[in-house]
Write a protein that holds these residues in place. Structure first.
Motif, mmCIF file in Angstrom:
data_model
loop_
_atom_site.group_PDB
_atom_site.id
_atom_site.type_symbol
_atom_site.label_atom_id
_atom_site.label_comp_id
_atom_site.label_asym_id
_atom_site.label_seq_id
_atom_site.Cartn_x
_atom_site.Cartn_y
_atom_site.Cartn_z
ATOM 1 N N PHE A 54 57.064 -0.753 49.528
ATOM 2 C CA PHE A 54 57.447 -2.131 49.250
ATOM 3 C C PHE A 54 57.220 -2.948 50.517
ATOM 4 O O PHE A 54 57.695 -2.566 51.581
ATOM 5 C CB PHE A 54 58.933 -2.211 48.870
ATOM 6 C CG PHE A 54 59.254 -1.608 47.541
ATOM 7 C CD1 PHE A 54 59.343 -2.409 46.409
ATOM 8 C CD2 PHE A 54 59.484 -0.245 47.418
ATOM 9 C CE1 PHE A 54 59.655 -1.851 45.171
ATOM 10 C CE2 PHE A 54 59.793 0.320 46.185
ATOM 11 C CZ PHE A 54 59.880 -0.489 45.061
ATOM 12 N N MET A 96 60.830 -6.060 40.121
ATOM 13 C CA MET A 96 60.722 -4.990 41.106
ATOM 14 C C MET A 96 59.870 -5.495 42.279
ATOM 15 O O MET A 96 60.207 -5.307 43.443
ATOM 16 C CB MET A 96 60.091 -3.751 40.473
ATOM 17 C CG MET A 96 60.159 -2.542 41.361
ATOM 18 S SD MET A 96 60.157 -1.024 40.422
ATOM 19 C CE MET A 96 58.510 -0.474 40.647
ATOM 20 N N TYR A 97 58.753 -6.139 41.960
ATOM 21 C CA TYR A 97 57.893 -6.790 42.946
ATOM 22 C C TYR A 97 57.686 -8.234 42.497
ATOM 23 O O TYR A 97 57.603 -8.498 41.297
ATOM 24 C CB TYR A 97 56.504 -6.127 43.013
ATOM 25 C CG TYR A 97 56.467 -4.749 43.580
ATOM 26 C CD1 TYR A 97 56.159 -4.535 44.924
ATOM 27 C CD2 TYR A 97 56.679 -3.636 42.773
ATOM 28 C CE1 TYR A 97 56.088 -3.242 45.447
ATOM 29 C CE2 TYR A 97 56.618 -2.344 43.287
ATOM 30 C CZ TYR A 97 56.315 -2.166 44.617
ATOM 31 O OH TYR A 97 56.245 -0.895 45.133
ATOM 32 N N ALA A 119 58.205 -6.872 47.779
ATOM 33 C CA ALA A 119 59.457 -6.329 47.246
ATOM 34 C C ALA A 119 60.294 -7.449 46.640
ATOM 35 O O ALA A 119 60.547 -8.464 47.293
ATOM 36 C CB ALA A 119 60.248 -5.630 48.346
ATOM 37 N N SER A 123 64.918 -5.043 44.796
ATOM 38 C CA SER A 123 64.288 -3.879 45.439
ATOM 39 C C SER A 123 64.595 -3.814 46.920
ATOM 40 O O SER A 123 64.731 -2.731 47.488
ATOM 41 C CB SER A 123 62.769 -3.914 45.242
ATOM 42 O OG SER A 123 62.431 -3.905 43.881
ATOM 43 N N TRP A 126 67.420 -1.609 48.456
ATOM 44 C CA TRP A 126 67.319 -0.148 48.466
ATOM 45 C C TRP A 126 67.040 0.430 49.842
ATOM 46 O O TRP A 126 67.154 1.630 50.054
ATOM 47 C CB TRP A 126 66.206 0.329 47.545
ATOM 48 C CG TRP A 126 66.339 -0.042 46.103
ATOM 49 C CD1 TRP A 126 67.456 -0.453 45.432
ATOM 50 C CD2 TRP A 126 65.290 -0.022 45.140
ATOM 51 N NE1 TRP A 126 67.156 -0.694 44.124
ATOM 52 C CE2 TRP A 126 65.837 -0.432 43.910
ATOM 53 C CE3 TRP A 126 63.944 0.313 45.197
ATOM 54 C CZ2 TRP A 126 65.093 -0.525 42.745
ATOM 55 C CZ3 TRP A 126 63.190 0.223 44.035
ATOM 56 C CH2 TRP A 126 63.767 -0.182 42.832
#
Length: 147
Positions: A54, A96-97, A119, A123, A126
């Protein structure tokens, strides 16, 4: 509604992980769809993660990758496939992206505007600094992990 995510402005795509030439998702999505593939870097970003990278904004770092110039006739199909792979559902959504336009630097020092999957907000939670990929080169880091 079906075209909500699609943008008519065709630009190259900067890829830095599993979509780079020879990697798993390149073989399934980009292979045979590009007219040109060029080494490039994304400045002031870094990579986090293992197995799936990411890109996150970080001053003074770089992300190593490639600019993929997609064949104009295949553009719409390829962009939809990339959006699906990257979990991009549209601007302002929990992705997510996130697909953003950024300036990337080609190997010859020139620059080009390209789509980059960064990212998404959820996301980014994380990762810690310990998850940063040294040197911003996912392919090199992964090859070291498998030796």
């Amino acid at each position: 509604m079906a075209n909500e995510l699609f943008t008519t402005e065709q630009k190259p795509v900067f890829v830095y992980g599993t979509l780079r030439a020879g990697q798993g998702n390149y073989l399934g999505i980009l292979q045979g769809t590009t007219v040109q593939e060029r080494p490039a870097t994304l400045n002031d970003y870094t990579l986090f993660g293992a197995g799936v990278p990411f890109a996150v904004k970080r001053e003074g770092r770089i992300v190593v990758g490639e600019v993929m110039d997609v064949d104009a006739e295949l553009w719409a199909t390829v962009l939809r496939r990339l959006d699906r792979l990257e979990g991009y559902r549209g601007e302002g959504r929990e992705n997510m992206y996130d697909r953003k336009v950024r300036t990337v630097t080609l190997a010859d020092g020139s620059t080009v505007e390209a789509y980059v999957y960064l990212a998404g907000e959820s996301s980014r939670r994380w990762f810690t600094d310990a998850d940063e990929i040294p040197g911003g080169d996912f392919v090199k880091a992964e090859s070291r992990n498998y030796r």
